[in-house]
Design an enzyme around this catalytic site. Structure first.
Site, PDB file in Angstrom:
ATOM      1  N   LYS A  52       0.964  -0.979   0.016  1.00 33.24           N
ATOM      2  CA  LYS A  52      -0.020  -0.063   0.081  1.00 33.24           C
ATOM      3  C   LYS A  52       0.990   1.279  -0.141  1.00 33.24           C
ATOM      4  O   LYS A  52       0.682   2.232  -0.853  1.00 33.24           O
ATOM      5  CB  LYS A  52      -0.970   0.003   1.154  1.00 33.24           C
ATOM      6  CG  LYS A  52      -2.026  -1.148   1.085  1.00 33.24           C
ATOM      7  CD  LYS A  52      -2.833  -1.345   2.349  1.00 33.24           C
ATOM      8  CE  LYS A  52      -3.835  -2.354   2.131  1.00 33.24           C
ATOM      9  NZ  LYS A  52      -4.655  -2.726   3.525  1.00 33.24           N
ATOM     10  N   GLN A  96      -4.868  -1.684   9.665  1.00 32.37           N
ATOM     11  CA  GLN A  96      -4.756  -2.936   9.128  1.00 32.37           C
ATOM     12  C   GLN A  96      -5.300  -4.020   9.775  1.00 32.37           C
ATOM     13  O   GLN A  96      -4.969  -4.123  11.112  1.00 32.37           O
ATOM     14  CB  GLN A  96      -3.103  -3.219   8.698  1.00 32.37           C
ATOM     15  CG  GLN A  96      -2.843  -4.377   7.885  1.00 32.37           C
ATOM     16  CD  GLN A  96      -3.664  -4.598   6.404  1.00 32.37           C
ATOM     17  OE1 GLN A  96      -3.678  -3.324   6.087  1.00 32.37           O
ATOM     18  NE2 GLN A  96      -3.926  -5.722   5.837  1.00 32.37           N
ATOM     19  N   ASP A 119     -11.104   2.569   3.649  1.00 34.67           N
ATOM     20  CA  ASP A 119     -11.532   0.913   3.506  1.00 34.67           C
ATOM     21  C   ASP A 119     -12.818   0.637   3.246  1.00 34.67           C
ATOM     22  O   ASP A 119     -13.095  -0.310   2.999  1.00 34.67           O
ATOM     23  CB  ASP A 119     -11.041   0.311   4.975  1.00 34.67           C
ATOM     24  CG  ASP A 119      -9.745  -0.352   4.874  1.00 34.67           C
ATOM     25  OD1 ASP A 119      -9.117  -0.546   3.823  1.00 34.67           O
ATOM     26  OD2 ASP A 119      -9.066  -0.297   5.946  1.00 34.67           O
TER      27      ASP A 119
HETATM   28  N1  GUN Z   1      -6.820  -6.978   6.058  1.00 35.74           N
HETATM   29  C1  GUN Z   1      -6.932  -7.851   4.998  1.00 35.74           C
HETATM   30  N2  GUN Z   1      -7.681  -6.992   3.963  1.00 35.74           N
HETATM   31  C2  GUN Z   1      -7.965  -5.624   4.550  1.00 35.74           C
HETATM   32  C3  GUN Z   1      -8.226  -4.321   3.933  1.00 35.74           C
HETATM   33  O1  GUN Z   1      -8.846  -4.288   3.050  1.00 35.74           O
HETATM   34  N3  GUN Z   1      -8.153  -3.439   4.933  1.00 35.74           N
HETATM   35  C4  GUN Z   1      -7.568  -3.516   5.963  1.00 35.74           C
HETATM   36  N4  GUN Z   1      -7.869  -2.420   6.910  1.00 35.74           N
HETATM   37  N5  GUN Z   1      -7.191  -4.660   6.504  1.00 35.74           N
HETATM   38  C5  GUN Z   1      -7.265  -5.731   5.993  1.00 35.74           C
END
Ligand code: GUN
Length: 294
Positions: A52, A96, A119
């Site tokens: 990211k 996350q 998100d």
């Molecule tokens: N863990 C797995 N996929 C995601 C996601 O799309 N966002 C976040 N914040 N954590 C994750």
């Protein structure tokens, strides 16, 4: 059979975003800023967050990575969320997941200002999406929709079977595919662990979205000729010959299913790269205050 090249589409979208950011900055606007909170040292989460941050660089965004140990208390994490909510330089942020067991993920998600919830996990964004209002759409479902759109795959009136009912993928993609308009207008069936006859449901499907996290669950005998198959699975299956020690494995037995399909996504290189790009898309919207103004 046509392979859906998520990697190539993702690269194209990143270029489009980078161009728009360059234009914004050239016109005196603010460079979008994404912050990510990473708690602990889970291998998968480390990899995702690093990707990211790298994607932010490619798109010309500012990014901040905030690391916290897995001994952090829920109150300390809530205080950090509050700090980011109130930081005018941060346009959007993510925490996350998964979080350590002693922290309530739902409590953290609900503490995030929905206007910075890139998100799309906050109940306000979930609710707005479900009734078709402007909102942050979660990354994976948005990525799938964008692949259908860019490959001009017909969806109107199609029977779509979604395998899996998670809050992050199954429920939102089922919702988006039944919305009015394109891509959408599908007749959607959601299957899960208690569904009586998943094979029979799949054999009826024009489009299958496999999001169970169950490696090689979908086999050739479950798919009708000409089906569109979107594989969301990314399970790390141990593999001694792989450099990393594992092989990213989809929910679809690709080799036997692919010849029957009109379109299919590979794993890796299908939905995965689109997920991160969707987060970049949401960050751009947040930076432009296109959905919500504070
Ligand atoms: N863990 C797995 N996929 C995601 C996601 O799309 N966002 C976040 N914040 N954590 C994750």
């Amino acid at each position: 059979m046509q392979l859906i090249d998520g990697k190539a589409v993702a690269e194209q979208i990143k270029k489009e975003i980078a161009q728009e950011v360059a234009d914004i900055v050239a016109n005196g606007g603010k460079r979008p800023h994404l912050a990510a909170i990473l708690v602990g040292h889970d291998g998968g989460s480390e990899t995702y967050v690093a990707s990211k941050v790298k994607a932010c660089e490619t798109c010309g965004f500012k990014s901040s990575l905030i690391r916290m140990e897995d001994t952090v208390s829920e109150d300390e994490l809530l205080a950090k969320v509050d700090e980011l909510n109130n930081d005018p330089d941060v346009d959007g942020f993510i925490v996350q997941l998964p979080l350590p067991k002693h922290i309530s993920e739902q409590k953290i998600i609900e503490a995030i200002d929905y206007r910075k919830d890139v998100d799309g996990f906050h109940p306000i964004n979930v609710g707005r999406m479900s009734i078709g209002l402007p909102c942050f759409v979660p990354a994976t479902p948005f990525g799938i929709i964008e692949l259908l759109r860019r490959y001009k795959i017909e969806t109107s009136g199609k029977k779509c079977v979604v395998l899996g009912r998670s809050n992050i993928v199954g429920k939102p993609i089922a919702n988006l595919l039944m919305h009015k308009g394109y891509p959408g207008d599908c007749t959607v069936t959601v299957c899960h662990s208690r569904t009586k006859d998943i094979k029979a449901e799949c054999l009826e499907a024009d489009i299958i979205i496999a999001a169970l996290g169950s490696p090689h669950f979908v086999t050739a005998d479950m798919v009708k000729d000409g089906c569109v198959v979107i594989d969301v699975g990314t399970t790390r299956v141990p593999n001694a010959s792989a450099k990393s020690g594992f092989k990213l494995t989809g929910d679809v037995k690709f080799d036997e299913v692919a010849p029957k399909c009109s379109y299919i996504t590979p794993v890796p290189g299908g939905v995965g790269p689109m997920t991160i790009v969707s987060l970049m898309h949401n960050t751009l919207l947040a930076g432009k205050k296109e959905i919500y103004r504070k």
